[in-house]
Write an enzyme that holds these catalytic residues in place. Structure first.
Site, PDB file in Angstrom:
ATOM      1  N   GLY A  10      26.849  85.235 106.372  1.00 17.00           N
ATOM      2  CA  GLY A  10      26.240  84.528 107.508  1.00 17.00           C
ATOM      3  C   GLY A  10      27.147  83.430 108.023  1.00 17.00           C
ATOM      4  O   GLY A  10      28.272  83.244 107.543  1.00 17.00           O
ATOM      5  N   ILE A  12      26.848  79.931 108.019  1.00 15.52           N
ATOM      6  CA  ILE A  12      27.198  78.871 107.064  1.00 15.52           C
ATOM      7  C   ILE A  12      27.758  79.495 105.782  1.00 15.52           C
ATOM      8  O   ILE A  12      28.747  79.028 105.224  1.00 15.52           O
ATOM      9  CB  ILE A  12      25.977  77.976 106.737  1.00 15.52           C
ATOM     10  CG1 ILE A  12      25.476  77.278 107.999  1.00 15.52           C
ATOM     11  CG2 ILE A  12      26.352  76.931 105.674  1.00 15.52           C
ATOM     12  CD1 ILE A  12      24.219  76.418 107.797  1.00 15.52           C
ATOM     13  N   GLY A  36      23.836  88.076 109.369  1.00 16.78           N
ATOM     14  CA  GLY A  36      25.232  87.896 108.993  1.00 16.78           C
ATOM     15  C   GLY A  36      26.062  89.058 109.502  1.00 16.78           C
ATOM     16  O   GLY A  36      25.525  90.034 110.036  1.00 16.78           O
ATOM     17  N   TYR A 149       7.935  78.900 109.251  1.00 19.89           N
ATOM     18  CA  TYR A 149       9.290  78.730 108.715  1.00 19.89           C
ATOM     19  C   TYR A 149       9.350  77.466 107.864  1.00 19.89           C
ATOM     20  O   TYR A 149       9.835  77.474 106.725  1.00 19.89           O
ATOM     21  CB  TYR A 149      10.276  78.665 109.881  1.00 19.89           C
ATOM     22  CG  TYR A 149      11.720  78.498 109.492  1.00 19.89           C
ATOM     23  CD1 TYR A 149      12.302  79.285 108.507  1.00 19.89           C
ATOM     24  CD2 TYR A 149      12.527  77.562 110.141  1.00 19.89           C
ATOM     25  CE1 TYR A 149      13.635  79.141 108.176  1.00 19.89           C
ATOM     26  CE2 TYR A 149      13.862  77.408 109.830  1.00 19.89           C
ATOM     27  CZ  TYR A 149      14.413  78.194 108.839  1.00 19.89           C
ATOM     28  OH  TYR A 149      15.736  78.040 108.520  1.00 19.89           O
ATOM     29  N   LYS A 153       9.959  77.507 103.779  1.00 18.34           N
ATOM     30  CA  LYS A 153      11.076  76.802 103.139  1.00 18.34           C
ATOM     31  C   LYS A 153      10.552  75.682 102.235  1.00 18.34           C
ATOM     32  O   LYS A 153      11.141  75.395 101.187  1.00 18.34           O
ATOM     33  CB  LYS A 153      12.044  76.259 104.193  1.00 18.34           C
ATOM     34  CG  LYS A 153      12.770  77.328 104.994  1.00 18.34           C
ATOM     35  CD  LYS A 153      13.598  78.292 104.153  1.00 18.34           C
ATOM     36  CE  LYS A 153      14.939  77.740 103.749  1.00 18.34           C
ATOM     37  NZ  LYS A 153      15.819  78.800 103.155  1.00 18.34           N
TER      38      LYS A 153
END
Ligand code: UDP
Length: 322
Positions: A10, A12, A36, A149, A153
């Protein structure tokens, strides 16, 4: 160290892989190539410098196979980007909860240290600025998919901290609007990608709302330096750490800056959020990190100012997308 990077293809993750190779790590990437791309790590794969496994974190046996032979795991694989989450809420929720449960469970069972990549989205729409790691979270109703989301997380963070109580060495970083080369040109995960694409194409630059909402855009090299430090620093274990610059930028100003840097004649258009995200959307008005913890625990501070980071990102964009 033998290091596994989930989501290593991906945006990052692939920069993290570059950094880990530079530090002499022996790197394996596990990525399902959903957002990615193989090209992000292609030169390392071709050179035999990393092991690349195309597969999903939802596959427990596969995850266990690679975690059990690692000494350190960076868990970045996730469904990311507000637009993606709003468009694909079910798949996003399942990936971001089940997938992380599988990775953390395997790390715990195998006694392997792990870093969990989380997000400033966890803070939700709180108006208390800057955001400190132990601040309350403020979310809207469950009918608004965006908050799924944040919830997923945050669940991941809870899970990590619960495993930490059971002896897992785990650190958690919360990213603040990372940008840089290899951003997905479709704009998943970043307004910066959208604005660069629109400016270069001479299309209207689409600012949502009044454009006065702010973000702290963090250059990817800074994001990655903090991630590596949080993964290898003993004092970071069991801690949640913000990783973001404190340079606060309004989205309307970002549009004008990118347009001027590119020398584009694009108009800047202001349109309701609903035109892009569909009905029932809520945004975070200001998002600014407090970074004292990263500074004291990791001796980390962001180094790249927005203009310089945008210059590098635009240069990369022109090289790769014309
Ligand atoms: N945004 C925008 N135009 C776009 C994409 C995003 O004005 O084409 C706004 C978005 O509504 C939000 C901010 O830019 O207020 C940052 O959006 P992004 O998706 O990059 O990240 P977020 O901070 O929402 O996770």
């Amino acid at each position: 160290m033998r290091t596994l990077v989930t989501g290593g293809a991906g945006y990052i993750g692939s920069h993290l892989v570059d950094a880990l190779l530079g530090l002499g790590h022996d790197v394996t990437v596990l990525d399902d190539l959903s957002t990615g791309s193989r090209s992000n790590i292609g030169r390392h794969v071709d050179a035999g410098a990393i092991d690349f496994v195309e597969g999903s974190i939802l596959d427990p046996d596969l995850v266990d196979q690679y975690v059990s032979t690692s000494e350190l795991v960076f868990h970045l694989a996730a469904a990311v980007g507000v637009k993606f989450i709003v468009d694909e809420p079910l798949a996003s929720l399942l990936t971001n909860t089940r997938g992380t449960e599988i990775v953390l469970g395997s790390c715990h069972a195998n006694g392997v240290r792990v870093l969990l990549a989380s997000t400033s989205e966890v803070y939700g729409k709180t108006s208390k600025v800057p955001f400190e790691e132990d601040d309350d979270r403020v979310l809207g109703p469950t009918t608004i998919h965006r908050w799924g989301y944040s919830t997923a997380k945050a669940f991941d963070e809870h899970l990590a901290l619960a495993y930490a109580d059971k002896g897992l060495e785990v650190s958690i970083v919360r990213y603040f609007n990372s940008y840089g080369p290899r951003l997905d040109p479709r704009g998943y995960g970043s307004v910066v990608a959208n604005f660069i694409r629109q400016s270069i194409a001479g299309e209207p630059i689409t600012v949502h709302g009044d454009g006065r909402q702010t973000r702290c855009f963090t250059y990817v090299d800074d994001t990655v330096a903090g991630t590596v430090a949080a993964g290898i620093t003993d004092a970071a274990m069991g801690r949640v750490i913000n990783l973001g610059t404190t340079e606060e930028t309004a989205i309307g100003d970002l549009a004008a800056t990118i347009r001027d840097m590119i020398g584009s004649s694009s108009d800047i258009s202001y349109a309701p959020y609903e035109d892009y995200y569909g009905s029932g959307f809520e945004d975070t008005r200001r998002r600014v990190p407090e970074i004292g913890r990263a500074s004291s625990l990791l001796q980390w501070e962001p180094k790249v100012r927005l203009r310089e980071g945008l210059e590098r990102t635009i240069a990369w964009w022109r090289e790769t997308h014309g």
